[in-house]
Write an enzyme that holds these catalytic residues in place. Sequence first.
Site, PDB file in Angstrom:
ATOM      1  N   TYR A 120      -8.452  18.776 -35.074  1.00  0.00           N
ATOM      2  CA  TYR A 120      -6.878  19.426 -35.521  1.00  0.00           C
ATOM      3  C   TYR A 120      -6.606  20.367 -34.309  1.00  0.00           C
ATOM      4  CZ  TYR A 120      -5.222  18.878 -40.230  1.00  0.00           C
ATOM      5  OH  TYR A 120      -4.429  18.385 -41.272  1.00  0.00           O
ATOM      6  N   GLU A 126      -3.165  21.839 -34.240  1.00  0.00           N
ATOM      7  CA  GLU A 126      -1.544  22.217 -34.372  1.00  0.00           C
ATOM      8  C   GLU A 126      -1.165  23.286 -33.488  1.00  0.00           C
ATOM      9  OE1 GLU A 126      -0.465  22.893 -38.691  1.00  0.00           O
ATOM     10  OE2 GLU A 126      -2.057  21.925 -39.197  1.00  0.00           O
ATOM     11  N   ASP A 153      18.607   7.898 -28.987  1.00  0.00           N
ATOM     12  CA  ASP A 153      17.461   7.178 -29.694  1.00  0.00           C
ATOM     13  C   ASP A 153      17.084   5.993 -29.074  1.00  0.00           C
ATOM     14  OD1 ASP A 153      15.450   6.015 -30.809  1.00  0.00           O
ATOM     15  OD2 ASP A 153      16.331   6.286 -32.934  1.00  0.00           O
ATOM     16  N   THR A 210      10.408   5.647 -29.330  1.00  0.00           N
ATOM     17  CA  THR A 210       8.977   5.099 -29.879  1.00  0.00           C
ATOM     18  C   THR A 210       8.154   4.526 -28.742  1.00  0.00           C
ATOM     19  OG1 THR A 210       9.622   2.798 -30.072  1.00  0.00           O
ATOM     20  CG2 THR A 210       9.682   4.111 -31.975  1.00  0.00           C
ATOM     21  N   LYS A 223       7.282  -0.088 -28.588  1.00  0.00           N
ATOM     22  CA  LYS A 223       8.079  -1.171 -28.736  1.00  0.00           C
ATOM     23  C   LYS A 223       8.075  -1.872 -27.351  1.00  0.00           C
ATOM     24  CE  LYS A 223      11.014   0.821 -32.051  1.00  0.00           C
ATOM     25  NZ  LYS A 223      10.999   0.533 -33.470  1.00  0.00           N
ATOM     26  N   ARG A 240       1.189   3.171 -31.243  1.00  0.00           N
ATOM     27  CA  ARG A 240       2.452   3.186 -32.256  1.00  0.00           C
ATOM     28  C   ARG A 240       2.724   4.596 -32.253  1.00  0.00           C
ATOM     29  NH1 ARG A 240       4.633   0.487 -35.755  1.00  0.00           N
ATOM     30  NH2 ARG A 240       3.863  -1.535 -34.667  1.00  0.00           N
TER      31      ARG A 240
HETATM   32  N1  PLP Z   1      14.629   4.574 -33.877  1.00  0.00           N
HETATM   33  C1  PLP Z   1      15.060   3.145 -33.762  1.00  0.00           C
HETATM   34  C2  PLP Z   1      16.096   3.017 -32.905  1.00  0.00           C
HETATM   35  C3  PLP Z   1      14.017   2.083 -34.214  1.00  0.00           C
HETATM   36  O1  PLP Z   1      14.576   0.913 -33.948  1.00  0.00           O
HETATM   37  C4  PLP Z   1      13.022   2.550 -35.082  1.00  0.00           C
HETATM   38  C5  PLP Z   1      12.160   1.528 -35.636  1.00  0.00           C
HETATM   39  O2  PLP Z   1      12.320   0.262 -35.974  1.00  0.00           O
HETATM   40  C6  PLP Z   1      12.801   3.946 -35.176  1.00  0.00           C
HETATM   41  C7  PLP Z   1      13.493   4.883 -34.808  1.00  0.00           C
HETATM   42  C8  PLP Z   1      11.554   4.233 -36.025  1.00  0.00           C
HETATM   43  O3  PLP Z   1      10.335   3.950 -35.575  1.00  0.00           O
HETATM   44  P1  PLP Z   1       8.976   4.180 -36.430  1.00  0.00           P
HETATM   45  O4  PLP Z   1       8.873   3.025 -37.154  1.00  0.00           O
HETATM   46  O5  PLP Z   1       8.033   4.412 -35.514  1.00  0.00           O
HETATM   47  O6  PLP Z   1       9.403   5.541 -37.372  1.00  0.00           O
END
Ligand code: PLP
Length: 486
Positions: free
Chosen positions: A72, A74, A249, A278, A281, A287
Amino acid sequence: MSDNTAQVPNSELVSSAYRQALEVISTVEPRIAEATRQELADQRASLKLIASENYASPAVLLTMGTWFSDKYAEGTVGHRFYAGCQNVDTVEALAAEHARELFGAPYAYAQPHSGIDANLVAFWSILAHRVETPALEQLGAKNVSELSEADWEKLRGDLGNQRLLGMSLDAGGHLTHGFRPNISGKMFHQQQYGTDPETGLLDYDALRAKAKEFKPLIIVAGYSAYPRRVNFAKMREIADEVGATLMVDMAHFAGLVAGKVFTGDENPVPFAHVTTTTTHKSLRGPRGGLVLAQEEYASSVDRGCPMVLGGPLSHVMAAKAVALAEARTPEFKTYAHAVADNAKSLAEGLMRRGAKLVTDGTDNHLVLIDVTSFGLTGRQAESALLDAGVVTNRNSVPSDPNGAWYTSGIRIGTPALTTRGFGADEFDAVAELMVHVLQNTQPGTTKAGGPSKATYQLADGVADKVKDASAELLDKHPLYPGLNLA
Ligand code: PLP
């Protein structure tokens, strides 16, 4: 190391590590060991075209299977709510350092467990920075616990009364960008921007007009299914004009930013106040999620745990550090450029054979086929392709006549097969196989005899023919070559 880091650098060592690990697992639950073996066999045998998937290196995968999982931690580096976190501190600090260096970001936060978590951290950090902190300052309080019941109620009301402008789902945005069924659509008053109905391209003038009228606190840029590059300098200009925080994002295209395919105005990191991603990808890591921020947002993002997150997944943060170190190599740059080049070849191959693509092409890692030109829904096309061993996912197209469940699109991407070593010629061959399946699929009928959006008929022999041709391509580029579990 080649440009394909899913290759196994010391195959006997890695093979024996996995063989022994599976043997240990078998002593407790052999069915899990068997499913793990089977998953590798299945991944090796399938033409993986899902735009959000990839294959992490053995080093990244092995890093996740350790006792860091048991700790842990946090809090944040050097400031934990638990004792004995010195090694987690090392791991988290290294992951953040690699992320800062790789992306040229002033600040990086490696704790988010996923992309959704990264976006939640970003949303609440922006709310903390722009709404909560000024309110506390005005009231002369150090933190929310000091507030009277009445002041707290007012602040809670203000936090829940903010506006967010994100890209609509059918234009390629993600459900965390203010889509109503997701918490982001419930946390904020939200509106969405889209693409030009003629070209399918982002319409910056329409976005500017909407932003001026709606006056959002946050503009979210970034996408899951938009096959083009974005001008983030322009996005920041619009955000500045209306006093909004720009959040980008880059979950889908972080690998192209890391590999310097997207530079200048196409690199979001210098322009966004807060960037999320993320790591699994196109970035080809474990992950997980990551948040990058400009200095002024750093201290609020740093409170992600416990503000939004529970204890960090230290074993995954360790794997993020390894993956980010890989992404800093020249080989990764070569890989990222190949991902974009291959997507072009795939798109051109599809169009040459008569497929209609949203925006008539791509200049990132993904392609969106409008399968209504084959008389099919996305659901029918996805199923027929899967029967032939081609793994894709159905996706809405702008103003989709078939809705978000059946859809009219098939989204495909090149990150995974490029990791296996596929080049432009192989992606052209993939285009041929896909079009062959789509041309030989007929929409089915409902039990009542009407047109069905789900059932379909794939002509006899097509699935086997395509599977044989895919197997030939896949055999030329084995996944984790040299990794032998037998
Ligand atoms: N943001 C975008 C642009 C995504 O394409 C995705 C997933 O497909 C996410 C966020 C969410 O990612 P996660 O599945 O790891 O929560």
